[in-house]
Scaffold this motif. Structure first.
Motif, PDB file in Angstrom:
ATOM      1  N   THR A   1      31.043  42.307  35.683  1.00 42.23           N
ATOM      2  CA  THR A   1      31.043  41.248  36.699  1.00 42.23           C
ATOM      3  C   THR A   1      31.917  40.080  36.246  1.00 42.23           C
ATOM      4  O   THR A   1      32.714  39.545  37.029  1.00 42.23           O
ATOM      5  CB  THR A   1      29.604  40.767  36.972  1.00 42.23           C
ATOM      6  N   ALA A   2      31.775  39.694  34.993  1.00 40.21           N
ATOM      7  CA  ALA A   2      32.591  38.592  34.468  1.00 40.21           C
ATOM      8  C   ALA A   2      34.077  38.945  34.534  1.00 40.21           C
ATOM      9  O   ALA A   2      34.908  38.103  34.907  1.00 40.21           O
ATOM     10  CB  ALA A   2      32.183  38.265  33.035  1.00 40.21           C
ATOM     11  N   ALA A   3      34.420  40.173  34.207  1.00 38.42           N
ATOM     12  CA  ALA A   3      35.818  40.599  34.260  1.00 38.42           C
ATOM     13  C   ALA A   3      36.353  40.508  35.685  1.00 38.42           C
ATOM     14  O   ALA A   3      37.461  40.013  35.920  1.00 38.42           O
ATOM     15  CB  ALA A   3      35.960  42.032  33.738  1.00 38.42           C
ATOM     16  N   ARG A   4      35.547  40.948  36.644  1.00 37.83           N
ATOM     17  CA  ARG A   4      35.964  40.871  38.046  1.00 37.83           C
ATOM     18  C   ARG A   4      36.172  39.416  38.461  1.00 37.83           C
ATOM     19  O   ARG A   4      37.145  39.080  39.122  1.00 37.83           O
ATOM     20  CB  ARG A   4      34.930  41.563  38.941  1.00 37.83           C
ATOM     21  N   GLN A   5      35.251  38.538  38.066  1.00 37.38           N
ATOM     22  CA  GLN A   5      35.360  37.126  38.414  1.00 37.38           C
ATOM     23  C   GLN A   5      36.577  36.476  37.767  1.00 37.38           C
ATOM     24  O   GLN A   5      37.258  35.652  38.388  1.00 37.38           O
ATOM     25  CB  GLN A   5      34.084  36.386  38.025  1.00 37.38           C
ATOM     26  N   LEU A   6      36.871  36.852  36.536  1.00 41.21           N
ATOM     27  CA  LEU A   6      38.060  36.316  35.861  1.00 41.21           C
ATOM     28  C   LEU A   6      39.336  36.762  36.574  1.00 41.21           C
ATOM     29  O   LEU A   6      40.265  35.968  36.746  1.00 41.21           O
ATOM     30  CB  LEU A   6      38.078  36.761  34.395  1.00 41.21           C
ATOM     31  N   ARG A   7      39.373  38.016  36.994  1.00 50.25           N
ATOM     32  CA  ARG A   7      40.553  38.498  37.721  1.00 50.25           C
ATOM     33  C   ARG A   7      40.690  37.805  39.080  1.00 50.25           C
ATOM     34  O   ARG A   7      41.803  37.486  39.503  1.00 50.25           O
ATOM     35  CB  ARG A   7      40.486  40.011  37.893  1.00 50.25           C
ATOM     36  N   THR A   8      39.572  37.554  39.729  1.00 46.62           N
ATOM     37  CA  THR A   8      39.598  36.830  41.003  1.00 46.62           C
ATOM     38  C   THR A   8      40.114  35.412  40.797  1.00 46.62           C
ATOM     39  O   THR A   8      40.934  34.917  41.577  1.00 46.62           O
ATOM     40  CB  THR A   8      38.192  36.808  41.639  1.00 46.62           C
TER      41      THR A   8
END
Length: 89
Positions: A67-74
């Motif tokens: 989830t954190a990785a997805r948020q960082l990419r967003t």
């Protein structure tokens, strides 16, 4: 009492794009951590001495990393969009 805030500085487009790259690199690290946690969980599932809570806990931590990785990419994509939109002005 009134206090003055220090003047805000504006980052250059190159600095913002570099920061977006850093966010993407951090996202890659988080994905790597998720893979390591899942591998550890899988290893522990075959270990009779492992506590019963260990696998679900590691899987939850891996999900949080994903989830954190997805948020960082967003965030990186939004920063890219914002920076490039400013270039057109």
């Amino acid at each position: 009492m009134v206090t003055e805030s220090p003047r805000a500085t504006t980052a250059s487009a190159d600095e913002l794009l570099a920061h977006a790259d850093s966010l993407r690199a951090d996202a890659d690290l988080m994905d790597g951590y998720a893979r390591q946690l899942l591998a550890t969980a899988a290893t522990l599932s075959g270990c009779p001495a492992a506590p019963g809570w260990s696998r679900p806990t590691l899987e939850q931590q891996a999900a949080a990393c994903t989830t954190a990785a997805r948020q960082l990419r967003t965030a990186a994509a939004a920063l890219d969009t914002h920076t490039r939109a400013g270039d057109r002005d």
